[in-house]
Design a protein around this motif. Structure first.
Motif, PDB file in Angstrom:
ATOM      1  N   MET A  95       0.827  -1.205   0.000  1.00 13.70           N
ATOM      2  CA  MET A  95       0.000   0.000   0.000  1.00 13.70           C
ATOM      3  C   MET A  95       0.869   1.266   0.000  1.00 13.70           C
ATOM      4  SD  MET A  95      -3.485   0.750   2.085  1.00 13.70           S
ATOM      5  CE  MET A  95      -2.795   1.851   3.225  1.00 13.70           C
ATOM      6  N   GLU A  96       0.432   2.238  -0.783  1.00  5.61           N
ATOM      7  CA  GLU A  96       1.177   3.499  -0.847  1.00  5.61           C
ATOM      8  C   GLU A  96       1.114   4.228   0.495  1.00  5.61           C
ATOM      9  OE1 GLU A  96       1.250   6.367  -4.750  1.00  5.61           O
ATOM     10  OE2 GLU A  96      -0.655   5.880  -3.841  1.00  5.61           O
ATOM     11  N   SER A  97       2.239   4.737   0.975  1.00  7.67           N
ATOM     12  CA  SER A  97       2.220   5.526   2.207  1.00  7.67           C
ATOM     13  C   SER A  97       1.667   6.912   1.878  1.00  7.67           C
ATOM     14  CB  SER A  97       3.630   5.650   2.776  1.00  7.67           C
ATOM     15  OG  SER A  97       4.394   6.494   1.935  1.00  7.67           O
ATOM     16  N   LYS A  98       1.311   7.675   2.942  1.00 12.42           N
ATOM     17  CA  LYS A  98       0.768   9.017   2.688  1.00 12.42           C
ATOM     18  C   LYS A  98       1.819   9.903   2.007  1.00 12.42           C
ATOM     19  CE  LYS A  98      -1.831  12.822   4.604  1.00 12.42           C
ATOM     20  NZ  LYS A  98      -2.168  13.592   5.801  1.00 12.42           N
ATOM     21  N   LEU A  99       3.083   9.745   2.426  1.00  7.57           N
ATOM     22  CA  LEU A  99       4.121  10.563   1.794  1.00  7.57           C
ATOM     23  C   LEU A  99       4.225  10.235   0.303  1.00  7.57           C
ATOM     24  CD1 LEU A  99       6.276  12.744   2.257  1.00  7.57           C
ATOM     25  CD2 LEU A  99       7.942  10.912   2.552  1.00  7.57           C
ATOM     26  N   GLU A 100       4.163   8.945  -0.028  1.00  4.62           N
ATOM     27  CA  GLU A 100       4.233   8.558  -1.451  1.00  4.62           C
ATOM     28  C   GLU A 100       3.055   9.145  -2.235  1.00  4.62           C
ATOM     29  OE1 GLU A 100       6.589   4.264  -1.105  1.00  4.62           O
ATOM     30  OE2 GLU A 100       4.425   4.343  -0.754  1.00  4.62           O
ATOM     31  N   LYS A 101       1.889   9.165  -1.586  1.00  4.24           N
ATOM     32  CA  LYS A 101       0.719   9.743  -2.268  1.00  4.24           C
ATOM     33  C   LYS A 101       0.910  11.241  -2.517  1.00  4.24           C
ATOM     34  CE  LYS A 101      -2.726   6.596  -0.307  1.00  4.24           C
ATOM     35  NZ  LYS A 101      -3.892   6.488   0.561  1.00  4.24           N
ATOM     36  N   ILE A 102       1.475  11.920  -1.517  1.00  6.22           N
ATOM     37  CA  ILE A 102       1.685  13.370  -1.662  1.00  6.22           C
ATOM     38  C   ILE A 102       2.735  13.648  -2.744  1.00  6.22           C
ATOM     39  CG2 ILE A 102       2.594  15.419  -0.464  1.00  6.22           C
ATOM     40  CD1 ILE A 102       1.209  14.355   2.084  1.00  6.22           C
ATOM     41  N   VAL A 103       3.817  12.861  -2.738  1.00  5.23           N
ATOM     42  CA  VAL A 103       4.877  13.052  -3.738  1.00  5.23           C
ATOM     43  C   VAL A 103       4.309  12.801  -5.145  1.00  5.23           C
ATOM     44  CG1 VAL A 103       7.108  12.192  -4.582  1.00  5.23           C
ATOM     45  CG2 VAL A 103       6.724  12.458  -2.123  1.00  5.23           C
ATOM     46  N   ALA A 104       3.459  11.754  -5.256  1.00  2.00           N
ATOM     47  CA  ALA A 104       2.885  11.416  -6.562  1.00  2.00           C
ATOM     48  C   ALA A 104       1.939  12.523  -7.037  1.00  2.00           C
ATOM     49  CB  ALA A 104       2.147  10.077  -6.474  1.00  2.00           C
ATOM     50  N   LEU A 105       1.096  13.009  -6.125  1.00  2.00           N
ATOM     51  CA  LEU A 105       0.175  14.100  -6.498  1.00  2.00           C
ATOM     52  C   LEU A 105       0.969  15.354  -6.895  1.00  2.00           C
ATOM     53  CD1 LEU A 105      -3.101  15.156  -4.772  1.00  2.00           C
ATOM     54  CD2 LEU A 105      -1.436  16.882  -5.354  1.00  2.00           C
ATOM     55  N   ALA A 106       2.013  15.638  -6.104  1.00  2.00           N
ATOM     56  CA  ALA A 106       2.817  16.839  -6.360  1.00  2.00           C
ATOM     57  C   ALA A 106       3.431  16.781  -7.766  1.00  2.00           C
ATOM     58  CB  ALA A 106       3.907  16.981  -5.309  1.00  2.00           C
ATOM     59  N   LYS A 107       3.865  15.593  -8.166  1.00  2.00           N
ATOM     60  CA  LYS A 107       4.474  15.468  -9.502  1.00  2.00           C
ATOM     61  C   LYS A 107       3.391  15.495 -10.593  1.00  2.00           C
ATOM     62  CE  LYS A 107       7.719  13.189 -12.383  1.00  2.00           C
ATOM     63  NZ  LYS A 107       8.682  12.198 -12.687  1.00  2.00           N
ATOM     64  N   ARG A 108       2.330  14.700 -10.357  1.00  2.00           N
ATOM     65  CA  ARG A 108       1.266  14.573 -11.366  1.00  2.00           C
ATOM     66  C   ARG A 108       0.633  15.915 -11.709  1.00  2.00           C
ATOM     67  NH1 ARG A 108      -1.376  11.050  -8.475  1.00  2.00           N
ATOM     68  NH2 ARG A 108      -3.094  12.260  -7.636  1.00  2.00           N
ATOM     69  N   ARG A 109       0.408  16.720 -10.685  1.00  2.00           N
ATOM     70  CA  ARG A 109      -0.331  17.970 -10.881  1.00  2.00           C
ATOM     71  C   ARG A 109       0.563  19.202 -11.036  1.00  2.00           C
ATOM     72  NH1 ARG A 109      -4.669  16.433 -13.175  1.00  2.00           N
ATOM     73  NH2 ARG A 109      -6.049  15.127 -11.935  1.00  2.00           N
ATOM     74  N   GLY A 110       1.871  18.993 -11.069  1.00  2.00           N
ATOM     75  CA  GLY A 110       2.759  20.129 -11.351  1.00  2.00           C
ATOM     76  C   GLY A 110       3.064  21.012 -10.158  1.00  2.00           C
ATOM     77  N   PHE A 111       3.110  20.415  -8.947  1.00  2.00           N
ATOM     78  CA  PHE A 111       3.551  21.193  -7.778  1.00  2.00           C
ATOM     79  C   PHE A 111       5.069  21.097  -7.622  1.00  2.00           C
ATOM     80  CE2 PHE A 111      -0.907  20.718  -6.631  1.00  2.00           C
ATOM     81  CZ  PHE A 111      -1.190  21.879  -5.920  1.00  2.00           C
ATOM     82  N   VAL A 112       5.567  19.857  -7.500  1.00  2.00           N
ATOM     83  CA  VAL A 112       6.996  19.663  -7.236  1.00  2.00           C
ATOM     84  C   VAL A 112       7.510  18.466  -8.037  1.00  2.00           C
ATOM     85  CG1 VAL A 112       8.751  19.292  -5.454  1.00  2.00           C
ATOM     86  CG2 VAL A 112       6.646  20.497  -4.859  1.00  2.00           C
ATOM     87  N   TYR A 113       8.626  18.680  -8.736  1.00  2.00           N
ATOM     88  CA  TYR A 113       9.268  17.616  -9.498  1.00  2.00           C
ATOM     89  C   TYR A 113      10.638  17.310  -8.879  1.00  2.00           C
ATOM     90  CZ  TYR A 113       6.071  19.573 -13.053  1.00  2.00           C
ATOM     91  OH  TYR A 113       4.982  20.054 -13.721  1.00  2.00           O
ATOM     92  N   PRO A 114      11.135  16.081  -9.068  1.00  2.00           N
ATOM     93  CA  PRO A 114      12.503  15.823  -8.609  1.00  2.00           C
ATOM     94  C   PRO A 114      13.461  16.736  -9.367  1.00  2.00           C
ATOM     95  CG  PRO A 114      11.375  13.777  -9.220  1.00  2.00           C
ATOM     96  CD  PRO A 114      10.499  14.904  -9.694  1.00  2.00           C
ATOM     97  N   GLY A 115      14.479  17.262  -8.693  1.00  2.00           N
ATOM     98  CA  GLY A 115      15.443  18.154  -9.347  1.00  2.00           C
ATOM     99  C   GLY A 115      16.170  17.414 -10.467  1.00  2.00           C
ATOM    100  N   SER A 116      16.453  18.095 -11.565  1.00  2.00           N
ATOM    101  CA  SER A 116      17.174  17.508 -12.721  1.00  2.00           C
ATOM    102  C   SER A 116      16.581  16.161 -13.119  1.00  2.00           C
ATOM    103  CB  SER A 116      18.670  17.311 -12.406  1.00  2.00           C
ATOM    104  OG  SER A 116      19.211  18.424 -11.770  1.00  2.00           O
ATOM    105  N   ASP A 117      15.276  16.088 -13.182  1.00  2.00           N
ATOM    106  CA  ASP A 117      14.544  14.824 -13.331  1.00  2.00           C
ATOM    107  C   ASP A 117      15.029  13.960 -14.497  1.00  2.00           C
ATOM    108  OD1 ASP A 117      12.691  12.984 -12.602  1.00  2.00           O
ATOM    109  OD2 ASP A 117      10.943  14.051 -13.388  1.00  2.00           O
ATOM    110  N   ILE A 118      15.186  14.560 -15.696  1.00  2.00           N
ATOM    111  CA  ILE A 118      15.506  13.726 -16.871  1.00  2.00           C
ATOM    112  C   ILE A 118      16.923  13.161 -16.813  1.00  2.00           C
ATOM    113  CG2 ILE A 118      13.798  14.825 -18.414  1.00  2.00           C
ATOM    114  CD1 ILE A 118      16.178  16.336 -19.708  1.00  2.00           C
ATOM    115  N   TYR A 119      17.745  13.667 -15.881  1.00  2.00           N
ATOM    116  CA  TYR A 119      19.092  13.107 -15.700  1.00  2.00           C
ATOM    117  C   TYR A 119      19.168  12.187 -14.492  1.00  2.00           C
ATOM    118  CZ  TYR A 119      20.712  16.143 -19.370  1.00  2.00           C
ATOM    119  OH  TYR A 119      20.905  16.731 -20.578  1.00  2.00           O
ATOM    120  N   GLY A 120      18.002  11.783 -14.002  1.00  2.00           N
ATOM    121  CA  GLY A 120      18.017  10.860 -12.863  1.00  2.00           C
ATOM    122  C   GLY A 120      18.053  11.562 -11.524  1.00  2.00           C
TER     123      GLY A 120
END
Ligand code: GAP
Length: 401
Positions: free
Chosen positions: A1-26
């Motif tokens: 089961m997804e943890s609450k933090l994982e859900k928040i991180v996923a929503l943040a990325k999906r909806r354009g709040f927060v992306y991992p830094g330098s995402d396309i380079y890993g």
């Protein structure tokens, strides 16, 4: 089961709040990039803070110092010698080093590890320009950098982050009064941004855990999804900084008190991390329920900081008079509510879900009835309830509602 933090991180990325830094380079450990909605949320938080602590007060001076400072400032402040975390046998200084200038002229300096430093070195400048009487404060919002050994937990511990800090200058005899005063203001702020009250705890920090400059610290801790951690700090820094900078620079860092005696003010410092605020706000706002037989995710953001304040939809996107009316209403509201959105993609249910997930407090729908009597429906994000409102009253409805 997804943890609450994982859900928040996923929503943040999906909806354009927060992306991992330098995402396309890993990615790059300890860095995160704010997307269109994230920067709007962050700016709303910073603007609210500035209004509350700077603009609404007569005794607060705002400033914005350079991130790069003369390294002597960090020697005097004790950060070169003491800003370190244990790493194996040796202590590791967490300040980022960099070079200023080229070749022989190159000088090693540091990216500031706290915004406070820029305030202390400008104390004399502000006093000379404005001649403030004690007590008064200097406030700053800006980036700080720490080469954290173990960045973790999304926005919680990063290597580049923002702080909103106040250095409050007072007579030594009054520091406790002002410490209590700022503790109260910090409590008000936590309510203002809509944090879940039961998640916030104030902890007296024992001497062995305090920063080298602090004589007393209270941490405002928050129950993050991964556990309790420091959200904000309130420190009594005594005259440590001004005395140290006066000694190292030779500058006169004192003020005249009412008896015309020179005194070195003591400092009470409320310090707020912007990124931890964003994380705590997302955690407090994140909610799931069932609506119309379907599971939905929504953010119960305080309207004052919601990145999008309202959205306007045509009920159907293939009926020209309805689309035109929706566009007309949208254009008339845009100057009043700049962060309003127009959305005619997908069906109305999908649009509601999308706005719920980004925390938009109100969705305005233009339908067939609008063409007859100039009323629209306004749907409340949290309850899903709709009411009919005259289109010409929407401005009042949105600004007070
Ligand atoms: N001038 C005082 C000072 O810097 P601090 O407790 O080291 O005190 C203040 O930092 C605030 O800055 C913290 O309460 C937190 O909100 C934020 N902060 C500190 N380190 C951080 C990091 N690595 N990542 C994100 N936020 C951080």
């Amino acid at each position: 089961m997804e943890s609450k933090l994982e859900k928040i991180v996923a929503l943040a990325k999906r909806r354009g709040f927060v992306y991992p830094g330098s995402d396309i380079y890993g990615g790059l450990a300890g860095t995160w990039d704010y997307g269109p909605l994230g920067v709007a949320l962050k700016n709303n938080i910073k603007n609210l803070w500035w209004r509350m602590f700077v603009d609404s007060r007569d005794d607060m001076y705002g400033m914005d110092a350079a991130i790069l400072m003369n390294p002597k400032a960090w020697e005097a402040s004790g950060h070169v010698a003491g800003f370190a975390d244990p790493l194996g046998e040796k202590m590791f200084n967490t300040m980022f080093r960099t070079n200023v200038g080229a070749g022989e002229e190159a000088q090693t300096t540091y990216l500031r590890p706290e915004t406070a430093g820029g305030i202390f070195v400008n104390f004399k400048n502000v006093v000379d320009s404005f001649h403030p009487k004690l007590p008064f404060g200097i406030a700053q919002i800006g980036k700080a950098f720490r080469n954290e050994i173990a960045p973790r937990d999304f926005l919680f511990r990063t290597r580049e982050f923002e702080q909103m800090e106040i250095e409050w200058f007072t007579r030594e005899s009054e520091w406790e009064k002002w410490f209590d005063f700022w503790r109260e203001r910090m409590r008000e702020w936590v309510v203002e941004i809509g944090l879940e009250k039961s998640h916030v705890h104030e902890t007296e920090v024992p001497e062995k855990d305090r920063a080298h400059y602090s004589r007393r610290t209270i941490d405002f801790d928050y129950d993050f999804p991964f556990g309790r951690g420091e959200l904000y700090g309130l420190a009594y820094r005594g005259d440590f900084d001004l005395s140290a900078h006066a000694k190292a620079s030779g500058a006169e860092l004192s003020v005249l008190d009412e008896t015309d005696e020179r005194v070195v003010p003591h400092v009470v410092e409320p310090s707020f991390g912007v990124d931890r605020t964003v994380l705590a706000v997302l955690d407090s706002a994140y909610a799931e329920d069932e609506m119309g037989g379907e599971k939905r995710i929504f953010l119960r953001l305080n309207p004052a900081i919601a990145p999008v304040k309202a959205a306007v939809f045509p009920l159907v996107s293939n009926k020209e008079p309805i689309v035109a009316k929706a566009r007309e209403i949208y254009s008339s509201l845009k100057p009043l509510v700049p962060s309003i959105q127009f959305d005619d993609i997908g069906n109305i249910g999908k649009r509601y879900r999308r706005q719920d997930e980004i925390g938009t407090p109100a969705c305005i729908t233009v339908d067939y009835q609008t063409l007859e009597d100039d009323t629209v429906t306004v749907r409340d994000r949290d309850s899903g309830k709709q009411e009919r409102v005259a289109a010409k009253e929407l401005d009042i409805h949105l600004t007070i509602g």
